[in-house]
Motif scaffolding. Structure first.
Motif, mmCIF file in Angstrom:
data_model
loop_
_atom_site.group_PDB
_atom_site.id
_atom_site.type_symbol
_atom_site.label_atom_id
_atom_site.label_comp_id
_atom_site.label_asym_id
_atom_site.label_seq_id
_atom_site.Cartn_x
_atom_site.Cartn_y
_atom_site.Cartn_z
ATOM 1 N N ASP A 70 0.828 -1.214 0.000
ATOM 2 C CA ASP A 70 0.000 0.000 0.000
ATOM 3 C C ASP A 70 0.858 1.258 0.000
ATOM 4 N N MET A 71 1.877 1.298 0.829
ATOM 5 C CA MET A 71 2.731 2.487 0.927
ATOM 6 C C MET A 71 3.546 2.690 -0.348
ATOM 7 N N LEU A 72 3.921 1.619 -1.018
ATOM 8 C CA LEU A 72 4.675 1.756 -2.266
ATOM 9 C C LEU A 72 3.854 2.425 -3.366
ATOM 10 N N ASP A 73 2.531 2.389 -3.224
ATOM 11 C CA ASP A 73 1.679 3.104 -4.186
ATOM 12 C C ASP A 73 1.956 4.605 -4.161
ATOM 13 N N PHE A 74 2.498 5.114 -3.054
ATOM 14 C CA PHE A 74 2.779 6.542 -2.910
ATOM 15 C C PHE A 74 4.229 6.896 -3.242
ATOM 16 N N ALA A 75 5.044 5.906 -3.545
ATOM 17 C CA ALA A 75 6.465 6.130 -3.833
ATOM 18 C C ALA A 75 6.646 6.767 -5.207
ATOM 19 N N TYR A 76 7.808 7.400 -5.379
ATOM 20 C CA TYR A 76 8.155 8.007 -6.665
ATOM 21 C C TYR A 76 8.583 6.905 -7.629
ATOM 22 N N GLN A 77 7.883 6.769 -8.724
ATOM 23 C CA GLN A 77 8.154 5.814 -9.792
ATOM 24 C C GLN A 77 8.469 4.409 -9.261
ATOM 25 N N PRO A 78 7.511 3.801 -8.568
ATOM 26 C CA PRO A 78 7.760 2.450 -8.050
ATOM 27 C C PRO A 78 7.886 1.424 -9.173
ATOM 28 N N ASP A 79 8.717 0.455 -8.927
ATOM 29 C CA ASP A 79 8.905 -0.668 -9.841
ATOM 30 C C ASP A 79 8.218 -1.874 -9.194
ATOM 31 N N PRO A 80 7.267 -2.496 -9.872
ATOM 32 C CA PRO A 80 6.505 -3.577 -9.246
ATOM 33 C C PRO A 80 7.355 -4.709 -8.672
ATOM 34 N N SER A 81 8.492 -4.987 -9.271
ATOM 35 C CA SER A 81 9.300 -6.103 -8.773
ATOM 36 C C SER A 81 10.469 -5.672 -7.896
ATOM 37 N N ARG A 82 11.032 -4.492 -8.134
ATOM 38 C CA ARG A 82 12.261 -4.110 -7.428
ATOM 39 C C ARG A 82 12.067 -3.123 -6.286
ATOM 40 N N SER A 83 10.943 -2.424 -6.228
ATOM 41 C CA SER A 83 10.737 -1.407 -5.192
ATOM 42 C C SER A 83 10.472 -2.041 -3.836
ATOM 43 N N ARG A 84 11.165 -1.513 -2.823
ATOM 44 C CA ARG A 84 10.946 -1.930 -1.436
ATOM 45 C C ARG A 84 11.073 -0.711 -0.540
ATOM 46 N N LEU A 85 10.469 -0.815 0.647
ATOM 47 C CA LEU A 85 10.662 0.190 1.687
ATOM 48 C C LEU A 85 11.726 -0.360 2.625
ATOM 49 N N THR A 86 12.795 0.404 2.804
ATOM 50 C CA THR A 86 13.916 -0.106 3.592
ATOM 51 C C THR A 86 13.576 -0.273 5.065
ATOM 52 N N CYS A 87 12.524 0.394 5.529
ATOM 53 C CA CYS A 87 12.116 0.204 6.923
ATOM 54 C C CYS A 87 11.546 -1.190 7.157
ATOM 55 N N GLN A 88 11.208 -1.894 6.089
ATOM 56 C CA GLN A 88 10.610 -3.220 6.205
ATOM 57 C C GLN A 88 11.606 -4.341 5.951
ATOM 58 N N LEU A 89 12.870 -3.980 5.740
ATOM 59 C CA LEU A 89 13.899 -4.985 5.479
ATOM 60 C C LEU A 89 14.802 -5.102 6.696
ATOM 61 N N ASP A 96 24.042 -9.870 3.763
ATOM 62 C CA ASP A 96 25.404 -9.439 3.464
ATOM 63 C C ASP A 96 25.597 -9.367 1.947
ATOM 64 N N GLY A 97 25.962 -8.183 1.450
ATOM 65 C CA GLY A 97 26.161 -7.968 0.024
ATOM 66 C C GLY A 97 24.981 -7.312 -0.680
ATOM 67 N N LEU A 98 23.903 -7.043 0.053
ATOM 68 C CA LEU A 98 22.722 -6.404 -0.537
ATOM 69 C C LEU A 98 23.095 -5.075 -1.176
ATOM 70 N N ARG A 99 22.502 -4.819 -2.349
ATOM 71 C CA ARG A 99 22.670 -3.545 -3.051
ATOM 72 C C ARG A 99 21.297 -2.938 -3.282
ATOM 73 N N VAL A 100 21.167 -1.671 -2.919
ATOM 74 C CA VAL A 100 19.918 -0.939 -3.155
ATOM 75 C C VAL A 100 20.243 0.400 -3.789
ATOM 76 N N GLN A 101 19.361 0.862 -4.657
ATOM 77 C CA GLN A 101 19.554 2.155 -5.322
ATOM 78 C C GLN A 101 18.395 3.068 -4.978
ATOM 79 N N MET A 102 18.733 4.305 -4.644
ATOM 80 C CA MET A 102 17.713 5.284 -4.321
ATOM 81 C C MET A 102 17.072 5.825 -5.599
ATOM 82 N N PRO A 103 15.782 6.165 -5.520
ATOM 83 C CA PRO A 103 15.146 6.805 -6.673
ATOM 84 C C PRO A 103 15.641 8.245 -6.818
ATOM 85 N N GLU A 104 15.225 8.884 -7.888
ATOM 86 C CA GLU A 104 15.633 10.271 -8.128
ATOM 87 C C GLU A 104 15.217 11.176 -6.983
ATOM 88 N N ARG A 105 14.063 10.884 -6.385
ATOM 89 C CA ARG A 105 13.606 11.661 -5.238
ATOM 90 C C ARG A 105 12.642 10.807 -4.416
#
Length: 107
Positions: A70-89, A96-105
């Motif tokens: 639900d919260m990802l619906d409000f994110a900037y340009q969410p990607d259905p497969s790759r978008s995550r909220l880091t507070c939930q991880l 170990d070794g996880l890579r995440v990229q921030m959106p433009e905003r």
């Protein structure tokens, strides 16, 4: 402890060690990583800790729950497969070794 790579929208990488039990969001906050605002402090009540998970990691993370979806619906340009909220991880040795990229905003 897990080594996590946070990649800013412009490509600058920050590799930090994050203690198990924290969230990926807390690891960014505690290490001054720009691009993760975390306005709600990790309550899964906003989308300002949104990231794109590296494709190699998508299937290795726990599934999104309904609240995160639900919260990802409000994110900037969410990607259905790759978008995550880091507070939930939650960080563990398995991340170990996880890579995440921030959106433009964040919004």
């Amino acid at each position: 402890m897990a080594r996590i790579t946070y990649v800013e929208h412009g490509g600058k990488e920050h590799v930090v060690e994050v203690r198990s039990g924290l969230t990926v969001m807390e690891g960014a906050r505690d290490n001054g990583i720009p691009g993760i605002e975390a306005d709600c402090g990790g309550a899964c009540a906003c989308s300002t800790c949104h990231v794109y998970v590296d494709p190699a990691w998508v299937d290795r993370l726990p599934a999104k729950d309904a609240m995160e979806e639900d919260m990802l619906d409000f994110a900037y340009q969410p990607d259905p497969s790759r978008s995550r909220l880091t507070c939930q991880l939650k960080v563990s040795d398995a991340l170990d070794g996880l890579r995440v990229q921030m959106p433009e905003r964040q919004i």
